[in-house]
Design a protein around this motif. Structure first.
Motif, PDB file in Angstrom:
ATOM      1  N   GLU A 228      34.550  45.681  -2.768  1.00 28.06           N
ATOM      2  CA  GLU A 228      35.385  45.103  -3.817  1.00 28.06           C
ATOM      3  C   GLU A 228      34.557  44.575  -4.984  1.00 28.06           C
ATOM      4  OE1 GLU A 228      37.770  42.046  -2.146  1.00 28.06           O
ATOM      5  OE2 GLU A 228      39.088  43.395  -1.032  1.00 28.06           O
ATOM      6  N   LYS A 229      33.317  44.184  -4.729  1.00 31.19           N
ATOM      7  CA  LYS A 229      32.533  43.453  -5.727  1.00 31.19           C
ATOM      8  C   LYS A 229      31.249  44.162  -6.179  1.00 31.19           C
ATOM      9  CE  LYS A 229      34.860  39.410  -5.675  1.00 31.19           C
ATOM     10  NZ  LYS A 229      35.379  38.706  -6.872  1.00 31.19           N
ATOM     11  N   MET A 230      30.737  45.086  -5.399  1.00 31.65           N
ATOM     12  CA  MET A 230      29.385  45.582  -5.630  1.00 31.65           C
ATOM     13  C   MET A 230      29.194  46.315  -6.956  1.00 31.65           C
ATOM     14  SD  MET A 230      29.381  48.625  -2.746  1.00 31.65           S
ATOM     15  CE  MET A 230      28.220  49.822  -3.413  1.00 31.65           C
ATOM     16  N   HIS A 231      30.263  46.839  -7.535  1.00 30.14           N
ATOM     17  CA  HIS A 231      30.140  47.558  -8.803  1.00 30.14           C
ATOM     18  C   HIS A 231      30.470  46.684 -10.016  1.00 30.14           C
ATOM     19  CE1 HIS A 231      29.567  51.269  -6.609  1.00 30.14           C
ATOM     20  NE2 HIS A 231      30.701  51.093  -5.959  1.00 30.14           N
ATOM     21  N   GLN A 232      30.842  45.432  -9.786  1.00 30.31           N
ATOM     22  CA  GLN A 232      31.232  44.566 -10.901  1.00 30.31           C
ATOM     23  C   GLN A 232      30.002  44.006 -11.624  1.00 30.31           C
ATOM     24  OE1 GLN A 232      34.046  41.547  -9.736  1.00 30.31           O
ATOM     25  NE2 GLN A 232      35.395  42.986  -8.667  1.00 30.31           N
ATOM     26  N   PRO A 233      30.079  43.907 -12.954  1.00 25.52           N
ATOM     27  CA  PRO A 233      28.949  43.346 -13.710  1.00 25.52           C
ATOM     28  C   PRO A 233      28.850  41.839 -13.500  1.00 25.52           C
ATOM     29  CG  PRO A 233      30.793  43.767 -15.175  1.00 25.52           C
ATOM     30  CD  PRO A 233      31.181  44.338 -13.841  1.00 25.52           C
ATOM     31  N   TYR A 234      27.637  41.330 -13.664  1.00 27.56           N
ATOM     32  CA  TYR A 234      27.423  39.887 -13.536  1.00 27.56           C
ATOM     33  C   TYR A 234      26.451  39.436 -14.619  1.00 27.56           C
ATOM     34  CZ  TYR A 234      23.144  41.339 -11.044  1.00 27.56           C
ATOM     35  OH  TYR A 234      21.957  41.922 -10.702  1.00 27.56           O
ATOM     36  N   SER A 235      26.431  38.143 -14.864  1.00 27.86           N
ATOM     37  CA  SER A 235      25.624  37.578 -15.949  1.00 27.86           C
ATOM     38  C   SER A 235      24.362  36.913 -15.423  1.00 27.86           C
ATOM     39  CB  SER A 235      26.451  36.548 -16.719  1.00 27.86           C
ATOM     40  OG  SER A 235      26.718  35.422 -15.900  1.00 27.86           O
ATOM     41  N   ALA A 236      23.483  36.553 -16.344  1.00 26.95           N
ATOM     42  CA  ALA A 236      22.280  35.805 -15.977  1.00 26.95           C
ATOM     43  C   ALA A 236      22.662  34.448 -15.383  1.00 26.95           C
ATOM     44  CB  ALA A 236      21.382  35.625 -17.194  1.00 26.95           C
ATOM     45  N   ALA A 237      23.739  33.858 -15.889  1.00 26.05           N
ATOM     46  CA  ALA A 237      24.199  32.579 -15.343  1.00 26.05           C
ATOM     47  C   ALA A 237      24.675  32.756 -13.909  1.00 26.05           C
ATOM     48  CB  ALA A 237      25.320  32.016 -16.214  1.00 26.05           C
ATOM     49  N   ASP A 238      25.338  33.887 -13.601  1.00 26.08           N
ATOM     50  CA  ASP A 238      25.764  34.164 -12.230  1.00 26.08           C
ATOM     51  C   ASP A 238      24.551  34.266 -11.305  1.00 26.08           C
ATOM     52  OD1 ASP A 238      28.434  34.285 -13.024  1.00 26.08           O
ATOM     53  OD2 ASP A 238      28.386  36.464 -13.297  1.00 26.08           O
ATOM     54  N   ARG A 239      23.515  34.942 -11.792  1.00 24.78           N
ATOM     55  CA  ARG A 239      22.296  35.107 -10.990  1.00 24.78           C
ATOM     56  C   ARG A 239      21.642  33.751 -10.729  1.00 24.78           C
ATOM     57  NH1 ARG A 239      19.417  37.892  -7.119  1.00 24.78           N
ATOM     58  NH2 ARG A 239      17.194  37.902  -7.589  1.00 24.78           N
ATOM     59  N   LEU A 240      21.606  32.885 -11.718  1.00 22.38           N
ATOM     60  CA  LEU A 240      21.021  31.564 -11.545  1.00 22.38           C
ATOM     61  C   LEU A 240      21.811  30.757 -10.512  1.00 22.38           C
ATOM     62  CD1 LEU A 240      18.937  29.442 -12.335  1.00 22.38           C
ATOM     63  CD2 LEU A 240      20.419  28.808 -14.265  1.00 22.38           C
TER      64      LEU A 240
END
Length: 284
Positions: A228-240
């Motif tokens: 459900e989630k593996m192809h969704q984009p994420y931000s640098a803030a999400d990574r932090l």
């Protein structure tokens, strides 16, 4: 030479098969992901627990994948036997008068690369002292919780547990809430799941069937959450946010986790015991 009885062989064989099935499922997810890096594959490393002359022995296999979906996924199995130290024996069910023990189980921790994909933990085990019992559980550890995924994970465990005993899910859900509490941070490690220990109903086959179903249910629900989630984009803030959450995860495992303590107290493989730690984390 330590001879396994029928129950010990059955449990050991199941944990090995579950390891194989989980590793295959995670590798399929690696194949489904796009990216310049090759799809990850599990690298297996066997280890032995040398006999020190007192009947201590056994060993296990550490399986670790580093890929494009899973930054680090570890799926370990072990079967060990020996004697607890006098001090540690007092803390173990059925070992205070006789410190001899046998333990076999599977331990899994998955740290995805995408912060939107939840990390997860699974552990199931069979222990023998003067008593015999099962323990373990599964719990979800998202850096960025999603209410829908949390519900799906808990629903799968609730339905599974209800097939065995309607009292299991509420009791084991509460046990997980209590166990995965991080006192020095005044918060839970994740969004829960189930946790159980000393499961000895008097019907070994029934208890074993429940433990098998915990593993089978995990194998069904977790890949669905990943997809459900593996192809969704994420931000640098999400990574932090993810890296900071991993710091919390590491703190729990090093300070409070029973499995870490058990492994270190019984002479287990240190690399396998600390496999649960994330490949990268942040404290600031």
């Amino acid at each position: 030479m330590y001879e396994l009885d029928d129950q010990q062989r059955a449990a050991q064989s199941w944990f090995s098969r579950l390891r194989d099935d989980i590793c295959s499922a995670l590798e399929r997810l690696e194949d489904e992901a796009a990216g310049p890096a090759p799809a990850g594959r599990f690298q297996r490393t066997a280890w032995d627990r040398p006999d020190a002359g007192g009947g201590h022995g056994g060993g296990g296999v550490m399986s670790v994948l580093k890929g494009r979906v899973f930054e680090k996924a570890g799926v370990n199995i072990s079967t060990v036997h020996g004697e607890f130290s006098p001090e540690f024996a007092k803390q173990i069910n059925g070992a205070s008068d006789d410190p001899r023990f046998f333990a076999t189980g599977i331990s899994l921790v998955i740290h995805p690369l995408n912060p939107l994909v939840p990390a997860v933990h699974l552990n199931t085990r069979f222990l023998v002292t003067t008593r015999r019992w099962f323990g373990g559980g599964a719990d979800l550890n998202p850096a960025l919780p999603d209410d829908g995924q949390t519900k799906a994970f808990h629903d799968a465990l609730r339905i599974m547990a209800g097939r065995h005993d309607p009292a299991y899910y509420p009791a084991y859900k509460k046990w997980a809430e209590d166990y995965f509490w991080v006192p020095h941070r005044n918060r839970h490690r994740g969004v829960g799941g189930i946790f159980y220990d000393h499961l000895d109903s008097g019907d070994w086959a029934k208890d074993f069937a429940f433990t098998q179903d915990v593993g089978a249910t995990f194998l069904d629900i977790y890949p669905r959450l990943v997809r459900e989630k593996m192809h969704q984009p994420y931000s640098a803030a999400d990574r932090l946010t993810q890296l900071r959450y991993r710091g919390l995860y590491a703190e729990f495992n090093l300070v409070y986790d029973r499995g870490t303590t058990f492994g270190l107290k019984t002479g287990g493989n240190v690399d396998a015991i600390l496999m649960s730690l994330p490949p990268e984390a942040r404290w600031d």
